[in-house]
Design an enzyme around this catalytic site. Sequence first.
Site, PDB file in Angstrom:
ATOM      1  N   ASN A  13      14.716  -7.483 -32.958  1.00  0.00           N
ATOM      2  CA  ASN A  13      13.975  -6.342 -33.491  1.00  0.00           C
ATOM      3  C   ASN A  13      14.347  -6.215 -34.969  1.00  0.00           C
ATOM      4  OD1 ASN A  13      12.973  -3.865 -34.220  1.00  0.00           O
ATOM      5  ND2 ASN A  13      14.193  -2.673 -32.760  1.00  0.00           N
ATOM      6  N   LYS A  55      13.271  -4.196 -37.114  1.00  0.00           N
ATOM      7  CA  LYS A  55      13.200  -2.807 -37.611  1.00  0.00           C
ATOM      8  C   LYS A  55      12.482  -2.763 -38.967  1.00  0.00           C
ATOM      9  CE  LYS A  55      17.108  -1.605 -34.733  1.00  0.00           C
ATOM     10  NZ  LYS A  55      18.297  -0.781 -34.512  1.00  0.00           N
ATOM     11  N   HIS A 111      11.926   2.909 -28.220  1.00  0.00           N
ATOM     12  CA  HIS A 111      13.197   2.621 -28.887  1.00  0.00           C
ATOM     13  C   HIS A 111      13.892   3.941 -29.242  1.00  0.00           C
ATOM     14  CE1 HIS A 111      16.129   1.293 -31.830  1.00  0.00           C
ATOM     15  NE2 HIS A 111      16.026   0.098 -31.274  1.00  0.00           N
ATOM     16  N   GLU A 123      15.304   4.917 -31.788  1.00  0.00           N
ATOM     17  CA  GLU A 123      14.947   5.468 -33.106  1.00  0.00           C
ATOM     18  C   GLU A 123      13.603   6.195 -33.032  1.00  0.00           C
ATOM     19  OE1 GLU A 123      15.624   1.742 -35.084  1.00  0.00           O
ATOM     20  OE2 GLU A 123      17.729   1.968 -34.549  1.00  0.00           O
ATOM     21  N   GLU A 148      19.711   0.332 -24.213  1.00  0.00           N
ATOM     22  CA  GLU A 148      20.331   0.428 -25.526  1.00  0.00           C
ATOM     23  C   GLU A 148      21.048   1.767 -25.647  1.00  0.00           C
ATOM     24  OE1 GLU A 148      18.221  -2.493 -28.416  1.00  0.00           O
ATOM     25  OE2 GLU A 148      17.327  -0.518 -28.632  1.00  0.00           O
ATOM     26  N   GLY A 207      23.784  -0.221 -34.076  1.00  0.00           N
ATOM     27  CA  GLY A 207      24.095  -0.275 -35.491  1.00  0.00           C
ATOM     28  C   GLY A 207      25.471   0.279 -35.837  1.00  0.00           C
ATOM     29  N   SER A 244      24.588  -3.525 -31.023  1.00  0.00           N
ATOM     30  CA  SER A 244      25.653  -4.316 -31.646  1.00  0.00           C
ATOM     31  C   SER A 244      25.938  -5.629 -30.916  1.00  0.00           C
ATOM     32  CB  SER A 244      26.930  -3.479 -31.787  1.00  0.00           C
ATOM     33  OG  SER A 244      26.685  -2.360 -32.636  1.00  0.00           O
ATOM     34  N   GLY A 268      19.377  -6.099 -33.076  1.00  0.00           N
ATOM     35  CA  GLY A 268      18.928  -5.484 -34.319  1.00  0.00           C
ATOM     36  C   GLY A 268      19.524  -6.214 -35.519  1.00  0.00           C
ATOM     37  N   GLY A 269      20.621  -5.690 -36.030  1.00  0.00           N
ATOM     38  CA  GLY A 269      21.237  -6.223 -37.253  1.00  0.00           C
ATOM     39  C   GLY A 269      21.425  -7.736 -37.254  1.00  0.00           C
TER      40      GLY A 269
END
Length: 250
Positions: free
Chosen positions: A10, A12, A95, A97, A167, A173, A213, A234-235
């Site tokens: 993802n 983002k 999600h 967020e 998640e 994150g 993470s 993600g990251g």
Amino acid sequence: MSRPYYIAGNWKMHKTRSEAAELAKALTAQLKDGKHRYLIAPGFTLIETVAPIIAGSNIRLGAQNCAPEEQGAHTGEVSVLQLKDLGVRTIILGHSERRHVYKEDDALINKKVTLALRHGFEVILCIGELLEEREAGRAEAVCETQTVKGLEGVAAADLDRVVLAYEPVWAIGTGKTATPEDADGIHAYVRKVVAGLYGDAAAGDMIIQYGGSVKPDNAAQLMSKENVDGALVGGAALKADTFVPIAKFG
Ligand code: 13P
């Protein structure tokens, strides 16, 4: 029961078109011999750039959200018809967020889920508790509610196009990962919830990704757990150097 591992990136709200093209090219080349299922979900404005690069590869094209209606007066939204037109096959919905920053509730997310399924998409439905909910012992209850409400009205025949992603919000994150045992426990619980709704066979086939993470050094351990069937990253999905080792774990 044999569930494939499914690793999704993802992106983002990161990257410009040239950066997206570069990453998509690197992933296409480096995952060519990967043996799991793969997906990348670039931001809306990047999709048209990424689509031809990954076309014909083993990487599916995803989007990070969609509007709850097909078309109409919805300023700033993107519709399933527009996503289909770009070759998107999978939509990430619910999600954290979207839930917590943009205040999407279960009813809205459910509307998107059923609309996306009706249009033939695969859906990755995200669930997960906040830190205070975990600390209050409510992690399972929160995930159960989000699963049940998110899947309301979804026909059993469409369930093979639904992937769940657990998640925990406190792990996104933050560099804090759920332990493999914690993740497996929630995944097992959610699988039981799905079994209650659709039966054991459908629940046994359901892919449940873990997100929060996920990094090259914890991916294999997480996915060694019986109920952890992949990752929503993600990251670490923003660089080939970190996504490829996750995608090729094991
Ligand atoms: P991080 O991997 O950056 O924690 O993000 C997880 C996530 O939200 C994927 O959807």
